[in-house]
Design an enzyme around this catalytic site. Structure first.
Site, short mmCIF file in Angstrom:
data_model
loop_
_atom_site.label_atom_id
_atom_site.label_comp_id
_atom_site.label_asym_id
_atom_site.label_seq_id
_atom_site.Cartn_x
_atom_site.Cartn_y
_atom_site.Cartn_z
N LYS A 124 20.54 5.27 -20.30
CA LYS A 124 19.27 4.87 -20.22
C LYS A 124 18.29 6.27 -20.45
O LYS A 124 18.75 6.98 -20.83
CB LYS A 124 18.90 4.31 -18.68
CG LYS A 124 19.35 3.22 -18.12
CD LYS A 124 18.99 1.96 -19.19
CE LYS A 124 19.62 0.91 -18.48
NZ LYS A 124 20.95 0.53 -18.97
C1 PLP Z 1 18.16 -4.93 -18.54
C2 PLP Z 1 18.95 -4.50 -17.54
N1 PLP Z 1 19.12 -4.98 -16.22
C3 PLP Z 1 19.81 -4.25 -15.16
C4 PLP Z 1 20.75 -3.12 -15.65
C5 PLP Z 1 21.63 -2.75 -14.46
O1 PLP Z 1 21.51 -1.23 -14.38
P1 PLP Z 1 22.51 -0.51 -13.62
O2 PLP Z 1 23.94 -0.37 -14.65
O3 PLP Z 1 22.07 0.94 -13.26
O4 PLP Z 1 23.31 -1.26 -12.50
C6 PLP Z 1 20.70 -2.63 -16.67
C7 PLP Z 1 21.75 -1.40 -17.23
O5 PLP Z 1 22.32 -1.79 -18.05
C8 PLP Z 1 20.01 -3.29 -17.75
O6 PLP Z 1 20.07 -2.99 -18.97
#
Ligand code: PLP
Length: 379
Positions: free
Chosen positions: A183
């Site tokens: 990210k």
């Molecule tokens: C659009 C979206 N939603 C939710 C998430 C979930 O985040 P995390 O991987 O920190 O749980 C991601 C992560 O890749 C994402 O790209």
């Protein structure tokens, strides 16, 4: 020897390293003063009163959905062109994800389709700021208000993005961010929940740590009596001070990371402009009042059987890592329990043709040119 170009790469310097060492030496590594400092800095950055640090973006989204007190049969509208987190959470909570199509240019939720899918069972809308491009929050807010729905923004891609010149994070009742290493800023794994609904944020803060009134730092770290009360059943999604040691410094740099991403995207757009007959490029920033966070830079090849896979394989064979954002969730096996799925023509076409090119703040223009050269060759 071919130069390998990663899809994403973290930008960590001595500040983060020194903070981690200081945190370790302090003897307090779980949730404590560094999480509190990171929450304060993040809240200030997005222009919000409060921010709740958690263990992942998925945790932030789960806590958000928990504040809805969902019942079986409740529906939540969300795009299918997204990561599986939100549809999975809705499913696990016994509710139903209602998938809606996306706009073919922004790849964000299509507000006309969104409106069509609202029913008496709909409880919330979870739009995704795809690739970091802000959704039309004005229209989404209007629809939510006229149907009594809660908006929970999936802003996992959108740290630093702006809608109407205001940073993403305070427009809606709840807004979830991710600090996964791919990210725009990282804490190794982590997430943050912000928003303008103080009551839901307060509840999410309690749910983050077992629904217990005082976390370990408040009970032990502050040298007071260790008594506690469980107010409602919660989870264990707290962020550690070790992770916050990274986040405290990343938040100071994320605006400059995003500026570097934006310069690289301009270079991609210019270098690929002669290929627009055969390649769709993510369009430039959507206007002066809206700022794209450029988490991803996407292109789409022609909709021809196997073409995207051949192009990706050729890039991979030449040392360039390519991302796939996303395979549509409504077509996944995990969603079959919800029965018949809608036909989403734009999402399905994008899902067959899209790929994400390497993009990270320390990427060089020479690397962009190499990616473009190899893409041109592959096409
Ligand atoms: C659009 C979206 N939603 C939710 C998430 C979930 O985040 P995390 O991987 O920190 O749980 C991601 C992560 O890749 C994402 O790209």
């Amino acid at each position: 020897m071919k130069e390998r170009i990663p899809f994403a790469k973290i930008s960590i310097s001595e500040n983060e390293e020194q903070e981690i060492i200081a945190c370790l030496r302090s003897g307090w590594i779980t949730t404590g003063p560094r999480v509190a400092a990171f929450e304060k800095a993040f809240a200030e950055f997005v222009g919000c009163e409060d921010a709740v640090a958690v263990s992942s973006g998925t945790a932030a989204l789960h806590l958000s959905l928990m504040t809805l007190n969902l019942s079986p049969g409740d529906e939540i509208i969300t795009p299918s062109l997204t990561w599986v987190s939100v549809p999975n959470l809705i499913t696990l909570m016994g509710a139903k994800p209602v998938f809606c199509d996306v706009d073919s240019q922004t790849l964000n939720i299509d507000c006309v389709d969104l409106e069509r899918r609202i029913t008496p069972q709909t409880r919330a809308i979870v739009p995704v700021h795809f690739a970091g491009r802000p959704c039309n929050l004005a229209k989404i807010r209007e629809l939510a208000a006229s149907h009594g729905l809660v908006v929970i923004e999936d802003a996992c891609h959108a740290i630093g993005a702006k809608f109407d010149n205001i940073r993403i994070g305070s427009h809606s009742p709840l807004c979830a961010f991710s600090f996964h290493p791919n990210k725009n800023m990282t804490t190794a794994e982590g997430g943050m929940l912000t928003g303008n609904d103080r009551e839901r944020l307060r509840k999410a803060r309690l749910l983050r740590f077992h629904g217990v009134s005082r976390d370990t730092f408040q009970r032990i770290g502050l040298g007071s009596l260790p008594h506690y009360e469980s107010i409602f059943p919660g989870l264990k999604y707290n962020m550690t001070d070790l992770a916050a040691s990274i986040g405290m410094h990343q938040i100071k740099k994320v605006a400059s990371f995003n500026a570097a991403r934006s310069v690289l995207v301009c270079a991609y757009q210019e270098a690929l402009s002669s290929l627009t007959e055969v390649l769709w490029l993510a369009p430039p920033n959507s206007g002066e009042d809206h700022t794209h966070a450029w988490h991803l830079f996407n292109v789409c090849v022609r909709d021809e059987e196997g073409l995207r896979e051949r192009v990706m394989q050729s890039m991979l064979d030449n040392g360039v890592q390519i991302g796939l954002h996303y395979s549509p969730v409504h077509l996944m096996e995990s969603m079959r329990i919800h029965g018949r799925m809608p036909h989403l023509p734009v999402t399905e076409r994008i899902g067959r043709t899209i790929m994400s090119l390497p993009l990270f703040p320390d990427m060089t223009i020479v690397q962009v040119e190499r990616v473009v050269h190899l893409l041109r060759k592959a096409l």
